[in-house]
Design an enzyme around this catalytic site. Sequence first.
Site, PDB file in Angstrom:
ATOM      1  N   LYS A   1       0.855  -1.195   0.000  1.00 42.49           N
ATOM      2  CA  LYS A   1       0.000   0.000   0.000  1.00 42.49           C
ATOM      3  C   LYS A   1       0.882   1.233   0.000  1.00 42.49           C
ATOM      4  O   LYS A   1       2.039   1.174   0.447  1.00 42.49           O
ATOM      5  CB  LYS A   1      -0.881   0.023   1.259  1.00 42.49           C
ATOM      6  CG  LYS A   1      -2.116   0.875   1.127  1.00 42.49           C
ATOM      7  CD  LYS A   1      -3.232   0.176   0.352  1.00 42.49           C
ATOM      8  CE  LYS A   1      -4.461   1.025   0.211  1.00 42.49           C
ATOM      9  NZ  LYS A   1      -5.631   0.251  -0.199  1.00 42.49           N
TER      10      LYS A   1
HETATM   11  P1  NAD Z   1     -13.030   7.881  -2.560  1.00 39.33           P
HETATM   12  O1  NAD Z   1     -12.002   8.890  -2.255  1.00 39.33           O
HETATM   13  O2  NAD Z   1     -13.469   7.667  -3.956  1.00 39.33           O
HETATM   14  O3  NAD Z   1     -14.340   8.133  -1.666  1.00 39.33           O
HETATM   15  C1  NAD Z   1     -14.331   8.294  -0.274  1.00 39.33           C
HETATM   16  C2  NAD Z   1     -15.714   8.795   0.134  1.00 39.33           C
HETATM   17  O4  NAD Z   1     -15.836   8.765   1.559  1.00 39.33           O
HETATM   18  C3  NAD Z   1     -16.010  10.223  -0.291  1.00 39.33           C
HETATM   19  O5  NAD Z   1     -17.381  10.321  -0.677  1.00 39.33           O
HETATM   20  C4  NAD Z   1     -15.791  11.034   0.995  1.00 39.33           C
HETATM   21  O6  NAD Z   1     -16.514  12.239   1.018  1.00 39.33           O
HETATM   22  C5  NAD Z   1     -16.341  10.035   1.990  1.00 39.33           C
HETATM   23  N1  NAD Z   1     -15.909  10.231   3.369  1.00 39.33           N
HETATM   24  C6  NAD Z   1     -14.673  10.464   3.864  1.00 39.33           C
HETATM   25  N2  NAD Z   1     -14.731  10.563   5.206  1.00 39.33           N
HETATM   26  C7  NAD Z   1     -16.024  10.385   5.557  1.00 39.33           C
HETATM   27  C8  NAD Z   1     -16.721  10.345   6.784  1.00 39.33           C
HETATM   28  N3  NAD Z   1     -16.085  10.511   7.939  1.00 39.33           N
HETATM   29  N4  NAD Z   1     -18.060  10.115   6.778  1.00 39.33           N
HETATM   30  C9  NAD Z   1     -18.720   9.927   5.602  1.00 39.33           C
HETATM   31  N5  NAD Z   1     -18.105   9.937   4.406  1.00 39.33           N
HETATM   32  C10 NAD Z   1     -16.781  10.166   4.391  1.00 39.33           C
HETATM   33  O7  NAD Z   1     -12.457   6.498  -1.932  1.00 39.33           O
HETATM   34  P2  NAD Z   1     -12.848   5.007  -2.342  1.00 39.33           P
HETATM   35  O8  NAD Z   1     -11.893   4.528  -3.358  1.00 39.33           O
HETATM   36  O9  NAD Z   1     -14.312   4.885  -2.557  1.00 39.33           O
HETATM   37  O10 NAD Z   1     -12.442   4.248  -0.987  1.00 39.33           O
HETATM   38  C11 NAD Z   1     -13.309   4.192   0.140  1.00 39.33           C
HETATM   39  C12 NAD Z   1     -12.846   3.082   1.056  1.00 39.33           C
HETATM   40  O11 NAD Z   1     -12.848   1.842   0.337  1.00 39.33           O
HETATM   41  C13 NAD Z   1     -11.433   3.231   1.601  1.00 39.33           C
HETATM   42  O12 NAD Z   1     -11.378   2.638   2.889  1.00 39.33           O
HETATM   43  C14 NAD Z   1     -10.608   2.392   0.651  1.00 39.33           C
HETATM   44  O13 NAD Z   1      -9.383   1.947   1.223  1.00 39.33           O
HETATM   45  C15 NAD Z   1     -11.560   1.253   0.404  1.00 39.33           C
HETATM   46  N6  NAD Z   1     -11.321   0.483  -0.818  1.00 39.33           N
HETATM   47  C16 NAD Z   1     -11.313   1.080  -2.043  1.00 39.33           C
HETATM   48  C17 NAD Z   1     -11.126   0.310  -3.183  1.00 39.33           C
HETATM   49  C18 NAD Z   1     -11.196   0.892  -4.579  1.00 39.33           C
HETATM   50  O14 NAD Z   1     -11.146   0.102  -5.533  1.00 39.33           O
HETATM   51  N7  NAD Z   1     -11.349   2.175  -4.760  1.00 39.33           N
HETATM   52  C19 NAD Z   1     -10.910  -1.074  -3.060  1.00 39.33           C
HETATM   53  C20 NAD Z   1     -10.940  -1.644  -1.801  1.00 39.33           C
HETATM   54  C21 NAD Z   1     -11.157  -0.868  -0.684  1.00 39.33           C
END
Ligand code: NAD
Length: 417
Positions: free
Chosen positions: A107
């Site tokens: 990561k």
């Molecule tokens: P992103 O940046 O696209 O979206 C994050 C979202 O969370 C945004 O809408 C933001 O406003 C919101 N957010 C942040 N803090 C918040 C809070 N305290 N309360 C409510 N909303 C909040 O990120 P993403 O890629 O969707 O990733 C989200 C999670 O999923 C992370 O934990 C990431 O590690 C995990 N993840 C992502 C992927 C991927 O393919 N993108 C894969 C596996 C896991």
Amino acid sequence: MSNAQINPYEAMQASLRVASELYGLDDALFKVFMAPTRSMIVSLPVLMDNGQWEVFTGYRVQHNLTRGPAKGGIRYDMNVTLDEVKAMAAWMTWKTAVVDVPFGGGKGGIVCDPNRLSMGEKERLTRRYIAEIMDIIGPDRDVPAQDMGTDAQTMAWVLDTYNMHVRRTENAVVTGKPLSLGGSLGRNEATGRGVLITAREAMQRLGKPLAGATVAVQGFGNVGSQATRLLHEAGARIIAVSDSKGAIKNDRGLDIHALLKHVSETKTVTGFKGAEAMDPSALLTHPVDILVPAATENQITEDNAPKVRAKIIVEGANGPTAPAADPILQENGVLVVPDILANAGGVTVSYFEWVQNRQGFYWREREVNERLVDYMTHAFQATFATTDKYKTNPRIGAYILALDRVAQAMKYRGFYA
Ligand code: NAD
């Protein structure tokens, strides 16, 4: 303990300790798994648009490389710390083992606020970061992808910077790329699709259909918005969603297509006309069948866990449930589909992307999605079979499944000393 005080690496280690004891893991392997193989810290000077130089801090951590090259996203966020990146790298080791794809765990992250960077600043920051970590990444070493605050454009800069340095085309150095650069069909929605598949399996385990189930989703980025859309299309009723600016609800069900349009125009779920505002923390305890935390770590803690009224939690985010909350949820009969299973759809299609790049042969979207269903349902069944065998909760079951797979590979390889 407030969620900011919970160290995500210690949270990972706590689950690892419980799983290792129950499984009877060899002490030497336990010690190896408790510490990442490699952690790199880099300082990144970037020329800002105002003519000033800023120096950002970046990290890349490889937790375990036994089963293949490291795999894991790059996060841009002000709260990035070395321990957070170490935790997420370890979760990638377990996640790739749970879905049984031939990768280890890695990561990366940069401490920055992506919303305050211009496109040019973001590009210069990304290129400098990749130039600094060049020596430890590559298609056979460590393959980054997107995470919070990064997207397909960021991955295109990763690809270009790496290829300029090695002076050849190496599309497989990064996944989550735009389609025109060797990205895979279905990758953009893959994590959300994995949430859909595991939510359906979990409902089946409770003897209930997904259609008609009520859902609340915390976080409306890549994972949250895609999961929302796919769950809606599968007949579930999404009644509450939130992002970092606020939360909204409509108990009759949100009009998801109108909401997606609103978010594409305003960049937030707040202010959506077909809903009323709600307290964001109340979303986690709203009465629903399925709760999807899809934002960030430590959202469900020992403080709010007793009030959670969802029947199922499908962890779209990494580490959304603090270790102390798990026994409370288990006691209250909440079925938790743990992150290392629930959000593994992204890394699974990243694996498909890497395979397609290396074959130079690209699959139809239908093939990608069918294979994803196959991998995710196998992983779900294997996780719950392990959970039942060890009479534990699904998180520890998933850890044991992963530990067993990584430990077997490590025993064959032995320790090189
Ligand atoms: P992103 O940046 O696209 O979206 C994050 C979202 O969370 C945004 O809408 C933001 O406003 C919101 N957010 C942040 N803090 C918040 C809070 N305290 N309360 C409510 N909303 C909040 O990120 P993403 O890629 O969707 O990733 C989200 C999670 O999923 C992370 O934990 C990431 O590690 C995990 N993840 C992502 C992927 C991927 O393919 N993108 C894969 C596996 C896991």
